[in-house]
Design a protein around this motif. Structure first.
Motif, PDB file in Angstrom:
ATOM      1  N   HIS A  31       0.870  -1.183   0.000  1.00  0.00           N
ATOM      2  CA  HIS A  31       0.000   0.000   0.000  1.00  0.00           C
ATOM      3  C   HIS A  31       0.901   1.225   0.000  1.00  0.00           C
ATOM      4  O   HIS A  31       1.450   1.593   1.047  1.00  0.00           O
ATOM      5  CB  HIS A  31      -0.924  -0.020   1.226  1.00  0.00           C
ATOM      6  N   GLU A  51      -5.740   2.139  -5.240  1.00  0.00           N
ATOM      7  CA  GLU A  51      -6.649   2.126  -4.085  1.00  0.00           C
ATOM      8  C   GLU A  51      -7.975   2.749  -4.511  1.00  0.00           C
ATOM      9  O   GLU A  51      -8.046   3.941  -4.769  1.00  0.00           O
ATOM     10  CB  GLU A  51      -6.041   2.899  -2.899  1.00  0.00           C
ATOM     11  N   SER A  97     -11.251   0.711  -0.239  1.00  0.00           N
ATOM     12  CA  SER A  97     -11.268   1.452   1.022  1.00  0.00           C
ATOM     13  C   SER A  97     -12.482   2.365   1.104  1.00  0.00           C
ATOM     14  O   SER A  97     -13.125   2.658   0.095  1.00  0.00           O
ATOM     15  CB  SER A  97      -9.978   2.261   1.189  1.00  0.00           C
ATOM     16  N   HIS A 121     -13.341   6.075   2.609  1.00  0.00           N
ATOM     17  CA  HIS A 121     -12.870   7.336   3.186  1.00  0.00           C
ATOM     18  C   HIS A 121     -14.017   8.315   3.426  1.00  0.00           C
ATOM     19  O   HIS A 121     -13.800   9.388   3.967  1.00  0.00           O
ATOM     20  CB  HIS A 121     -11.862   8.015   2.251  1.00  0.00           C
ATOM     21  N   HIS A 169      -6.883  -0.725   5.430  1.00  0.00           N
ATOM     22  CA  HIS A 169      -7.217  -0.165   6.762  1.00  0.00           C
ATOM     23  C   HIS A 169      -8.670  -0.414   7.152  1.00  0.00           C
ATOM     24  O   HIS A 169      -9.482   0.502   7.230  1.00  0.00           O
ATOM     25  CB  HIS A 169      -6.868   1.326   6.826  1.00  0.00           C
TER      26      HIS A 169
HETATM   27 ZN    ZN Z   1      -6.894   4.904   2.342  1.00  0.00          ZN
END
Ligand code: ZN
Ligand code: ZN
Length: 267
Positions: free
Chosen positions: A13, A78, A106, A108, A157
């Protein structure tokens, strides 16, 4: 030298472009390879944010591979849930799927379209109103949408929602159980990200409790720093080795053309 007998040889990452579009070039990418080599990282995945996909040049990654045959350099991205840009990101991923090795998914964005909840410190505002368990529940629902997109290989994450230090009241297993089941059914990996140690929460992503639940379900792990500068590659990997030792994790996942392989980290 690492205190624990692990060879953490991968970083899955990384953000060569940082937080703006910077076209991939030798000048931009070579320092990342040099830094990886200095940290004994032999597998490096570039995973810039999908909103900066115009900067990604897969031919430039091929040239970088030719110049650095001692490293495995993986082409990745990502993909997040930005209400403005992620539709274009998904389209770009579909178009380039064959040439990509690895896609991170992910979340966010929560309810506010104009602000990533993980901006520090401003994003903490989004936790001021609203019931914290409800925010966690909503966050993991959005994670499941990323899982179900069919476009990701691994979740980044996984408990980013804790970034500012807000803790839920409900048991974690009840908040995340369905999400882990969905990840398992889709046969995806999750990452162990040292980035949490440089955020207000000061804790690995995800938490020990979530890692243990994931182990029980047979979900595999990648390892990553979420570096936004080549100087952050492999950050806190000695601490990560200690954590993996404690939790009994002795192997990690690597990806080539979205195909996962499991490798031992024991040296
Ligand atoms: Zn991120
Ligand atoms: Zn990232």
């Amino acid at each position: 030298m690492m205190k624990y007998p692990f060879r953490l040889f991968a970083d899955y990452h990384t953000h060569p472009q940082g937080h703006r579009v910077q076209r991939y070039s030798r000048e931009l990418l070579q320092p990342w390879v040099d830094s990886a080599r200095a940290h004994r990282i032999t597998e490096l995945a570039f995973t810039d944010h999908d909103r900066y996909h115009p900067g990604i040049d897969l031919d430039e990654i091929d040239r970088l591979r030719e110049r650095n045959p001692d490293l495995k350099i993986r082409a990745g991205i990502e993909l997040d849930n930005d209400p403005e840009t992620s539709a274009a990101g998904r389209k770009w991923i579909e178009q380039n799927w064959q040439r990509l090795d690895f896609v991170l998914g992910s979340v966010h964005y929560l309810n506010r379209a104009d602000q990533m909840f993980d901006s520090v410190p401003d994003g903490a505002e989004q936790f001021a109103q609203g019931e914290i368990d409800q925010i966690y529940f909503d966050y993991f629902r959005r994670v499941r949408e990323q899982v179900e997109s069919g476009l990701v290989d691994c979740l980044a994450h996984l408990d980013l929602v804790k970034i500012h230090g807000h803790r839920p009241h409900a048991p974690m297993a009840s908040l995340i159980g369905e999400t882990l089941d969905t990840i398992r059914v889709r046969n995806l990996a999750i990452e162990l990200s040292t980035a949490g140690w440089r955020k207000p929460v000061n804790e690995l992503y995800p938490s020990d409790e979530i890692i243990q639940l994931a182990i029980e379900k047979g979900i595999p792990f990648t390892i990553a720093s979420d570096a936004h500068s080549w100087a952050q590659l492999g950050e806190n990997y000695d601490r990560l080795a200690e954590k993996m030792h404690t939790l009994g994790i002795h192997e990690i996942s690597v990806f080539e053309h979205h195909r996962r392989q499991i490798r031992s980290v024991q040296s």
